[in-house]
Every structure is written in C-alpha cells, then in structure tokens.
Design an enzyme around this catalytic site. Structure first.
Site, PDB file in Angstrom:
ATOM      1  N   GLU A  95     -71.011 -12.709 -49.027  1.00  0.00           N
ATOM      2  CA  GLU A  95     -72.156 -12.835 -48.113  1.00  0.00           C
ATOM      3  C   GLU A  95     -73.441 -13.079 -48.894  1.00  0.00           C
ATOM      4  O   GLU A  95     -74.326 -13.797 -48.430  1.00  0.00           O
ATOM      5  CB  GLU A  95     -72.248 -11.583 -47.224  1.00  0.00           C
ATOM      6  N   SER A 114     -60.179  -7.597 -44.898  1.00  0.00           N
ATOM      7  CA  SER A 114     -59.473  -7.064 -43.728  1.00  0.00           C
ATOM      8  C   SER A 114     -58.386  -6.039 -44.090  1.00  0.00           C
ATOM      9  O   SER A 114     -57.328  -6.015 -43.470  1.00  0.00           O
ATOM     10  CB  SER A 114     -58.896  -8.200 -42.880  1.00  0.00           C
ATOM     11  N   GLY A 166     -63.661  -9.872 -42.900  1.00  0.00           N
ATOM     12  CA  GLY A 166     -64.164  -9.640 -41.548  1.00  0.00           C
ATOM     13  C   GLY A 166     -63.468 -10.478 -40.491  1.00  0.00           C
ATOM     14  O   GLY A 166     -63.929 -10.545 -39.351  1.00  0.00           O
ATOM     15  N   GLU A 221     -61.829 -11.300 -53.317  1.00  0.00           N
ATOM     16  CA  GLU A 221     -62.027 -11.269 -51.874  1.00  0.00           C
ATOM     17  C   GLU A 221     -61.973 -12.690 -51.318  1.00  0.00           C
ATOM     18  O   GLU A 221     -63.001 -13.390 -51.293  1.00  0.00           O
ATOM     19  CB  GLU A 221     -63.382 -10.649 -51.534  1.00  0.00           C
ATOM     20  N   LYS A 251     -72.321  -2.766 -45.917  1.00  0.00           N
ATOM     21  CA  LYS A 251     -73.153  -3.928 -45.559  1.00  0.00           C
ATOM     22  C   LYS A 251     -74.428  -3.455 -44.851  1.00  0.00           C
ATOM     23  O   LYS A 251     -74.939  -2.388 -45.162  1.00  0.00           O
ATOM     24  CB  LYS A 251     -72.341  -4.908 -44.708  1.00  0.00           C
ATOM     25  N   ASN A 285     -67.820  -0.940 -48.562  1.00  0.00           N
ATOM     26  CA  ASN A 285     -69.071  -1.712 -48.515  1.00  0.00           C
ATOM     27  C   ASN A 285     -69.579  -1.670 -47.072  1.00  0.00           C
ATOM     28  O   ASN A 285     -69.028  -2.337 -46.207  1.00  0.00           O
ATOM     29  CB  ASN A 285     -68.789  -3.160 -48.946  1.00  0.00           C
ATOM     30  N   HIS A 320     -71.016 -10.501 -53.873  1.00  0.00           N
ATOM     31  CA  HIS A 320     -70.287 -10.501 -52.602  1.00  0.00           C
ATOM     32  C   HIS A 320     -70.431 -11.868 -51.928  1.00  0.00           C
ATOM     33  O   HIS A 320     -71.477 -12.501 -52.019  1.00  0.00           O
ATOM     34  CB  HIS A 320     -70.821  -9.392 -51.688  1.00  0.00           C
TER      35      HIS A 320
HETATM   36  C1  PEP Z   1     -66.004  -7.076 -47.595  1.00  0.00           C
HETATM   37  O1  PEP Z   1     -66.970  -7.494 -46.990  1.00  0.00           O
HETATM   38  O2  PEP Z   1     -66.080  -6.826 -48.811  1.00  0.00           O
HETATM   39  C2  PEP Z   1     -64.755  -6.902 -46.864  1.00  0.00           C
HETATM   40  C3  PEP Z   1     -63.653  -6.789 -47.545  1.00  0.00           C
HETATM   41  O3  PEP Z   1     -64.868  -6.878 -45.511  1.00  0.00           O
HETATM   42  P1  PEP Z   1     -63.676  -6.578 -44.459  1.00  0.00           P
HETATM   43  O4  PEP Z   1     -62.880  -5.418 -44.996  1.00  0.00           O
HETATM   44  O5  PEP Z   1     -64.373  -6.253 -43.187  1.00  0.00           O
HETATM   45  O6  PEP Z   1     -62.857  -7.814 -44.370  1.00  0.00           O
END
Ligand code: PEP
Length: 250
Positions: free
Chosen positions: A96, A212, A172, A166, A11, A9, A94
């Site tokens: 966000e 992460s 992040g 998630e 973003k 992703n 997601h």
């Molecule tokens: C995400 O935004 O779906 C995500 C998993 O981000 P990150 O890997 O940066 O934690």
C-alpha cells in the site's frame, strides 16, 4: 536469527479507545507460543500501546518511517522518534505504501539503511501483482524488488532484516496464495539470499507470508518449511482471529 513471527498490521484502523480494547483482549487471550508476536497500530497510538503492553510478550512496531534524521518533511516520522517511545521494529515497503504513496525500491533502500543505522529491525515487504503472476513474471519481480532494496547491504545487516512476501493479489482480497505457492516463492527467496550471501546466512533469515491469512488457513501455510510466520492485515483487527492465527504457528 531465524525465528517464528506473527505480526499484525493494523493499517489505518482503530482509534485510541479501540486500540486499548483490542490490546487488552489480545493480552488476555494470548496463548503460549513459540512465535514472536507483534502489532502495528497507527503512529498516534504507538506511545499508548507501548505503555499498555509493557512487560508483555507482544511487541509494538511501526508501519512506516522516513529515511531522514529529522527536518522539513511534513507529516513524516523519523527513526529517533520511534526509538524514543520504545519502538524497535518498523515495517517498510508495504504494497500500500508502494501503490498509494509512490514508494519505490530506491526510496525503500534509503529507508532500510536508515532503520539499520539506527539499529532497528525491519520487516521488509515485497511481492508481485496479479498481472505479474499471470504473466509468469513473479519470480523476476520479487528478485528485482529484493536485489534493488537489500542486496547492497553488508552481510551483517541481515541480522536485522525480516522478509515478508506479500503477493499483492492476495492482500485484503480473501484470495490466499496456496501453501504450495507460498513455499515455492519462499524457497526461491531463500535461494536468492544464499546466492548473494551464502547458505548459512539465508537459513537464518525469517521469511513471513502475508495475504489473506485467516485462522482457517494459517496452520497449513505456516507448516511449510520456508514459511516462518505471517504478516496479517484484516484478521489482526479481530482478537479471536489474530489469536487463532497465532495458534496456527504453535
Ligand atoms: C497486509 O496488508 O499486510 C495483509 C497481509 O493484509 P490481509 O491479511 O488483510 O490480506
């Protein structure tokens, strides 16, 4: 069909030129893998990405879409517009989108229904916040997110659903759920689906972990029996890191 999946992703990152460069590097370095590999660039670069990756193993997917067919929804993109440029999979829900754009379970249920009506595959994201986990409420939160958005679907629709657990506290932040925490939640999710739709269907749903994931922790997380791959944010923006994560799934 349950399959291994590693999806990036991107973003709100990468200009057209940067998209071209990253896709070229990913294509050149992509290892042999049993996983489906996906990338989700921003809307304005999807057409170019589909063109660039034609015939490659990497699928281009969208980060979002609207629930309506078309109309007065300034700034939004409809399913038919995605299908028209060769996009067959969309990420929905997601954290966000939930946190910054007010997307709630009811809205997401409408988006999911629209995507399924258009025969698209959905990567449906959900997960608890840190306060929920600290309060020991994470299973309840995940259960209500899933039930509210997905459990009115007919059994047949689940063929088009991929789940992405998630935990918001791991996105992040550099803080990853331990492989045991991921497995515990994924097993819980599979049980929930089994409770609603039966064990055979539950065994056929791919459940990805996101939060992460890096080359250094991917293999251990992916080795867990109910973890079918990952949704990758930050590390998907660097070709060698994303490739390292794909190698982690074998
Ligand atoms: C995400 O935004 O779906 C995500 C998993 O981000 P990150 O890997 O940066 O934690």
């Amino acid at each position: 069909m349950r399959s291994k999946i590693v999806a990036g992703n991107w973003k709100m990152n990468k200009t057209a030129g940067q998209t071209n460069a990253l896709l070229a590097e990913l294509s050149a370095k992509l290892p042999d893998t049993r996983a489906e590999v996906m990338v989700a660039p921003v809307f304005v670069n999807l057409t170019q990405a589909v063109g660039q990756l034609g015939g490659s193993k990497i699928e281009v997917v969208a980060q979002n879409m609207h629930f309506a067919d078309n109309g007065a929804y300034t700034g939004e993109v409809a399913a038919d517009m995605l299908l028209d440029i060769g996009i067959k999979t969309v990420i929905l829900g997601h954290s966000e989108r939930r946190a910054y754009f007010g997307e709630d379970d009811a809205l997401l249920a409408k988006k999911v229904q629209q995507a399924l009506a258009k025969q698209m595959r959905v990567i449906f994201c959900f997960g608890e916040e840190l306060a929920d986990r600290k309060a020991g409420n994470h299973f309840n939160v995940v259960e209500s997110q899933l039930k509210n958005a997905l459990f009115a679907l007919p059994a047949d629709a689940w063929k088009q659903i991929v789940l992405a657990y998630e935990p918001v506290w791991a996105i992040g932040t550099g803080e990853t759920a331990s492989p045991e925490q991921a497995q515990e939640m994924h097993a819980f999710i599979r049980q929930l689906i089994a409770g609603g739709y039966g064990d055979a269907l539950a065994q056929n749903v791919s459940i990805l972990y996101g939060g992460s994931v890096k080359p250094g922790n991917a293999a251990e997380i992916f080795s867990k029996p109910d973890v079918d791959g990952g949704l990758i944010g930050g590390a998907s923006l660097v070709a060698d890191d994303f490739i390292g994560i794909i190698k982690g799934i074998g």
